[in-house]
Each structure stands twice: as structure tokens, then as C-alpha cells.
Design an enzyme around this catalytic site. Structure first.
Site: not given
Ligand SMILES: [Mn+2]
Ligand SMILES: [Mn+2]
Ligand SMILES: [Mn+2]
Lengths: 310, 310, 310
Positions: B31, B165
Site C-alpha cells: 500500500e 493500530k
């Protein structure tokens, strides 16, 4: 040869089931989680056979589904059913567990979602179970919602159940089914069943009264381009077989408290609560559970037969 | 000609990548959001090249994905990678932003969801990233859940990450992945990784220990008719490279407070928090971030190679 | 013959609509819930005709959608439109109600989701409505989220609306649309419209200014493999036609209080609140409602025309 199997896209299909599917004869899928993790041993094996017998008595071929030696199996022979009911090595697999179990050659009973997926892949059109998974009561904080709900949006078969287990947030589960565009039909009632109880206290918009009526809805569903999504038929436990509602509510309250104390989580929650109910009601919940699954097996077989008439 | 491209259903595929895909050689998607919006400049360009180098060193072809001049690009040549790393005109695009960006000929780095979608469309089978998006801590009120989660249900590739995250609600994210029937495998561990930390404190049911084992699960997944949905491989940051857990928790608490004060919202939240971490840990979080993405690139390449063996 | 119909996979398509679709001429789908349940009688019939007239005036063929005598009907002749506007037997059907209504030969107006589904099945590419359903204000507790949202992920057409009704939680609805990867474009604005008001107070990332620009985005959307999902075009009520914002906010507060007192639930909520608004604003909300739906019909027709140019 007896016990031989037919491989179809990764699935092991029992010859009797494969023959019925090929000939367009009625077949009813049955889940194995209730056998391996939902009912006390050794009664579970006898009840599993009784469920299959009820499907046969109503004129359809039963196909109990489980993963055995890594192979998703559509229909279990006598020996395999005994293994699933008796072994301590049989895990519980949702859809997302199927590939890991298969890859390592393991054994697993299949949840409502995983059974629906495998049955749909095999070309089975009707599935009988006890209760769907749903939104858990603590889901506002925990986000715990059964994978069964989204699974129903991708498995285009008819699922006969007696609602969702009363340990869940029934109202929230019904809202989620609506948000996911899943059709829910009450069988003989506008009351959404409450698993051990005939009425959960929630209303359904659609009532059907015969297997033929269900088949008509299913045919319309498919003609309308909705055939990838399930139709849920909510069939209440017979009034005479339901638990005493007062007893149900008292035990439920204590069961939820015991769950909170126990620290039990995830996949172990439902077996924990079912066992609590069975123990604390001295078998009354078990009797209701057996009565409702037998009723669902019978109705599913009748729907499967109605669907074979074109 | 050097730098020329092959158009495939709206996608611009770098010749090296197109050749590898046509020949069935291993390819790893990468990405670009981490490059354009996740890492500080000018280090980001060097690190982007290092990530690609790690994929090559492990025997696969890297395909960094971004939208450039309105064209979704699968694999970036040196000049384009430099542009994506250096330009201030590069937006951040999720799946739903791809068409607007493409229609106006704009540039965008792609999120996990958008990268997975484009890679899947291009026929790539493995994708390495840092961390998935997930359920935000305020989602009970805000309904803020990353579009990555639903995206995984429609992109049938293997996504190697180091969890989600830690600024997110990790437990709720894991529940959502379960509700969406997304398979999650711990690589070498039953602990779900915590991005900067090797262990988020949440357990995973499935552990795999080799790239071959992952490939076995992926093949079973596809054989079972689940190939439209992703398999997530959760690969922890090497223990030696993780942040000090005490420091992590202290900075996280302050970062969340700073976020609440800042009024920052939506797509800007993650870059804000990553930068806060980088600044306040004096680079310790950055070092962990780089270590984990390199580790994921390496593992993804090994899985891509394992998948080419039939 | 006049009034004859063409059966296409379970759908009854008005010949004028079928001819336009076959010839690739522009067609705009219109929903019927606003006619049967959203507007006061007998004005509703006149307004339904006005909406169709606005589509024609802008160069496209209108296709109002409803279920009549069990047949999902794409385009209604004069007599049928009158029936839908005037009969008390016309139910309200979401996607999951279509099959039960069809199976029993009933009548139903179709919601945004059901209209989008049927239009998409019929090959229509653009749909004009008033406002989308969304996340209800009490959804944290009730789980009440409109089935329109998930429906948009499976109906690949362009939906022109003026946002979501202000009785909903607009911010949560926008987050859900993001989580579901649904593209939302503001028409001539970066402000998400507030149904009766031009601006809901929420910002949109993507602004387009012409029908051609929308068509460019839709073509990119399809080329990128996203064609199964809708593109939402959020078109504000003209500033001159919006309700007075102060009046709007005062009535909204009272409407929500009245709803809480009333015990009204489920599908009856939106009609209850719309009627409360119409009554308490002495028609000001009705005027805004009519103005916005006419504007959306016009814009949808222009987009449908732009999409026919290849
Ligand atoms: Mn759960
Ligand atoms: Mn978000
Ligand atoms: Mn609702």
C-alpha cells in the site's frame, strides 16, 4: 461401496445425499454443534439420530454436516455421527474456521453459519437448527455479534429455527436481521419465538401457515434476484413443550449473572449458558430444546418436499 | 519500452508485475498510504524502496499500488514512487474514493481497503501492510469503523499485517472481524499483535508457523467457496524491535488526549496519531513501524512463493 | 396493447420503460413509498405525476416502482399509479418484504432499498428519491439502522437524494456509509444536505458540479470493478425552498419527543414524523419535501442522459 463418498468441490457428500440432490429429491441439512457442544452426553447421540429420523419420517434425506479429518462432510454415516457425538477432539467451527480446520485435517462441529455455508455450497435448499446466533446483550460495549447473521446474507437457503437463544439481545438481533435485509417468516404465528418459549415478546410482520406457503415465498425470493440470501422460518416450540415462562426468566437472570462471574467468553458462552439452563431447570430446558429441534426437523423436511414441486 | 504499461480493466499494471502475474510467479501488493501519509519525509521514499527490496530479496515481485493521474497503478516505477513519496497533491483514497479520484485525473495513496481491492482486481494473491484499520475507541457514539473491515469481505487475498493500530479498540475490531466471517491467523503466535507491540493482549484461535501452512489454509479457503473473502495473517513485530510497552502505553494515553483536544477527525486521525507517536517517542515508534512492515513484506513474499507451488 | 406488460425475470416492466431500456435511452427509477406513505392525500397523486413529469421534461423516461397484485412493477400506468396513491391496502416493502408480498399477491410501495434493488434488476442506472434511510438516533440501544444502507452495497446504480431525513443520526449514517464503502458525492456542494435544509452541518469530501461529472465518476466506478455498489449523489433542496432552519430545529425537537411518547416503532416511525412535520409547520415542510424531490427527479434525468453518452 458402503461408506464411500463423492468429492464435490472440496466437500465430501454422503452417497445417499448426493443421490437425492442429483435426483432433485428433498434434503434437509442439520448442524452438528448442537450434537457436539449443545447437548449433554451420551444422550446427544441418541437425539442426533432422532433428529435425522424425524427428517426421514417427514419424507426427506437428512444431511448432518461436520468437518471430519479435515473434510467438510455433507451427511454423516453411523460411525462418523458417533465419532462427532463422542470425541473430545471435535472443535466448533464457524465459517472462518473451516479453512484452518480443513488445512490441518482436524475435526469440527459446524455452527449455524458454517452449516448454512456448506449446505448451500452442496446445493441443499433447507436447513433445520435450534436457534440462530445473534447480538449479545453486552454488544454495546463488546461488539459481540454472532457471525451467523452476516452468514445468512450469503447462503441462499431456508433456515428453520425457533428464534434466537434467549441469552441474547433478541430485539437487537431482529433489528440487525432487518438491516441486513434478511426475510423472517413466523410459522403459524406473528410472535417471534423465544427458543425455550413459544413467544419472545417480539412481533414479526410476516406469518405463514403451511410448508407450501413457505415454498411460495422462497420461489418468489429466488425469482426476484434475492437467491444469495437466506429466508428464515421462525417456528415456535410447541406450546405444550415450552418451558414454564416464570422458571425460564428466573434461570435466565441467574445464568447471566453466573456468566458475568465466570469470565467465560467467545465461543464458550453459548455452551456455558445452555449447560447452566439444563442443570438448573433439572432437564426442563433440555426437554424444550429437544422438542423444538425435532419440530424444526419435521417442518424443514416438509418445506424441502414442497420445494421439489415445481 | 521502459516505463510502458499494460492496461487491464481500468488498471495500469507495471510490465514487470504483469509479466509475473501472467507467468504465475509470486507478486506482493504494497500500500502507498504508509508512504505518502504514514512516514515522515524524506525518509519515506528510502523506506518505500527498502520495503520493495525486502519483497525482492524474498523472491517475489513488489507491486506498490497508488492512483496516479487518475489511473489506478499496480506497481510503480522509480519516478512514480518518488512522486507519491514527495508530492503534496497525493490524497488518501479508500475504496469509495477511487472513482472520484480517477474521474478527475487526481493522485492518491491507497488505504488497506483500496489497495486490497485493486490488488484483487489485478489478480494478486498476497498483500503486505502495517496495520489494518478497525473500530475506533469512540465508535459507540461516533459509529466510526474503518472501511477496511468490510472491504476484507470482498477482496479474496491474503493480507499480512501486524494487527491493528493500538489507537483503535482492538477487542471490538476482532469481534467485528469475527462477525464478518474473516479468518485471522496468528503467525508463530496465539497472541494478536499490537502493531508497535508484539502482543495486544488479545488471543487468536488459529496459529500457523510457516508460509507453507498459510498457503494450505488459503487453498482450503478457496476450495470451500470462500475465495471472495480475505485471509488475514497477523504477524507480530519482532520482539527485539517492539517499542518498550511502558513507553507505548504512556504515549498512547497522551496521544488520545491530544486527539480529543485537537478536533481532528475522519481520515486525518491516523496520520495525526502516528506523527504524535513518532515525535513523542523520539523515533522509537518509527523504528518499530519500519521493522514490522519489513517483516510483513518478507513474510508476504514467502507466502506468495508458497502459493505458486501447486 | 395499451397497459400490456413485458415479463422480465419476475418483473413486470411497462412497455415504455422496456423499450427505453432496450434502446439504451435514459430511464429514471422513482420510489413509491413517498407516494403511498410519505405525502398527504389526495395531493400525493398529483405530486407523483409532477415528479414523473419532471423526469420527462428533463429528457428521460420515469419508472415508478411498486408491487401490485404480487408483481414487482417497473413503471406504472395511470390507473396503477392512482391505485398506489389511493388504496389503503398498499403496504410498505423493503427488500426482505418483496418475496412475502409477491407470494401472496399483495400490493406494496417500495422503500429506497427495495426500489434500488428492483431497478437494478431491471437494468435501470439512475434512481431519484427524497432521503435515504439511516441510523436512528436511538440505535446505540435499539440497533435500529435502515436496511437502505446495506442495500446500497448490492445495487449498482446512482441514487440521487437530498441526504437522510433529519430525524435520523446523520453523522452516524455518514460513518456507516463510509464503513460500507459507499461513494457519496455532493452536488454543487461540500455540505451534506439536511433533507428539509440545504446543509445538515456535515461535510462531504467529494463535490461534483455537473451531470457529466457524475457520469464520469459512475463510469470510473464501474471500470474499477465497483459496479455492484451504488453511487450516492447528495443534492440539496434549493436554498429558496428550504425550511426556515430555526423552525426546523424547534419542530424536530418536538417531533422526537412526540415519537418517544407515542410508542410508534419500526416502519411506522418515518411516516409518523413526516406527518408531524407537515402538520406542525403548516405545510412548510411539505413544500420543501416536494421541492427537493422534484429537484432530484430533474438531476437524475440529466445524469441518466449523461450516462447514455459513451
Ligand atoms: Mn461472538
Ligand atoms: Mn472512519
Ligand atoms: Mn428500522
Amino acid at each position: 461401496a458402503p461408506g464411500s463418498v463423492l468429492p464435490v468441490n472440496g466437500l465430501r457428500i454422503l452417497p445417499e445425499v448426493a443421490d437425492a440432490l442429483a435426483a432433485g429429491r428433498p434434503v434437509v441439512a442439520l448442524e452438528s454443534t448442537i450434537i457436539a457442544h449443545g447437548l449433554p452426553r451420551p444422550d446427544n447421540l441418541r437425539i442426533a439420530r432422532e433428529i435425522e429420523g424425524r427428517v426421514r419420517a417427514a419424507g426427506a434425506v437428512p444431511a448432518t454436516i461436520a468437518v471430519v479429518h479435515g473434510r467438510p462432510s455433507i451427511g454423516l454415516d453411523a460411525e462418523t455421527l458417533e465419532f462427532v457425538a463422542g470425541s473430545r477432539e471435535v472443535l466448533k467451527a464457524g465459517i472462518r474456521d473451516l479453512a484452518p480446520v480443513a488445512a490441518r485435517g482436524g475435526h469440527a462441529a459446524t455452527t449455524v453459519g458454517a452449516t448454512a455455508h456448506l449446505a448451500y455450497q452442496a446445493g441443499i435448499r433447507v436447513f433445520a437448527t435450534g436457534g440462530l446466533g445473534g447480538v449479545h446483550r453486552q454488544a454495546r460495549d463488546s461488539w459481540d455479534e454472532s457471525a451467523d447473521l452476516v452468514a445468512l446474507t450469503g447462503c441462499g437457503l431456508t433456515v428453520v429455527c425457533s428464534g434466537v437463544k434467549s441469552i441474547l439481545d433478541v430485539g437487537a438481533t431482529l433489528e440487525r436481521l432487518e438491516s441486513l435485509n434478511v426475510t423472517v417468516l413466523g410459522f403459524g404465528t406473528h410472535a417471534f419465538p423465544g427458543f425455550y418459549l413459544a413467544d419472545s415478546g417480539h412481533r414479526l410482520e410476516w406469518r405463514v401457515d403451511t410448508a407450501d406457503e413457505v415454498a411460495d415465498v422462497v420461489r418468489a425470493h429466488e425469482a426476484l434476484g434475492l437467491g444469495r440470501s437466506a429466508v428464515v422460518v421462525a417456528n415456535p416450540v410447541p406450546r405444550g413443550d415450552q418451558m414454564d415462562p416464570g422458571l425460564h426468566d428466573r434461570v435466565l437472570e441467574r445464568a447471566l449473572a453466573a456468566l458475568a462471574d465466570s469470565g467465560v467468553r467467545g465461543k464458550a458462552v453459548t455452551p456455558f449458558l445452555l449447560e447452566f439452563f439444563h442443570r438448573e431447570t433439572r432437564g426442563a430446558s433440555l426437554a424444550a430444546n429437544i422438542a423444538l429441534i425435532l419440530g424444526n426437523a419435521d417442518l424443514a423436511a416438509r418445506i424441502a418436499r414442497a420445494l421439489t414441486i415445481t
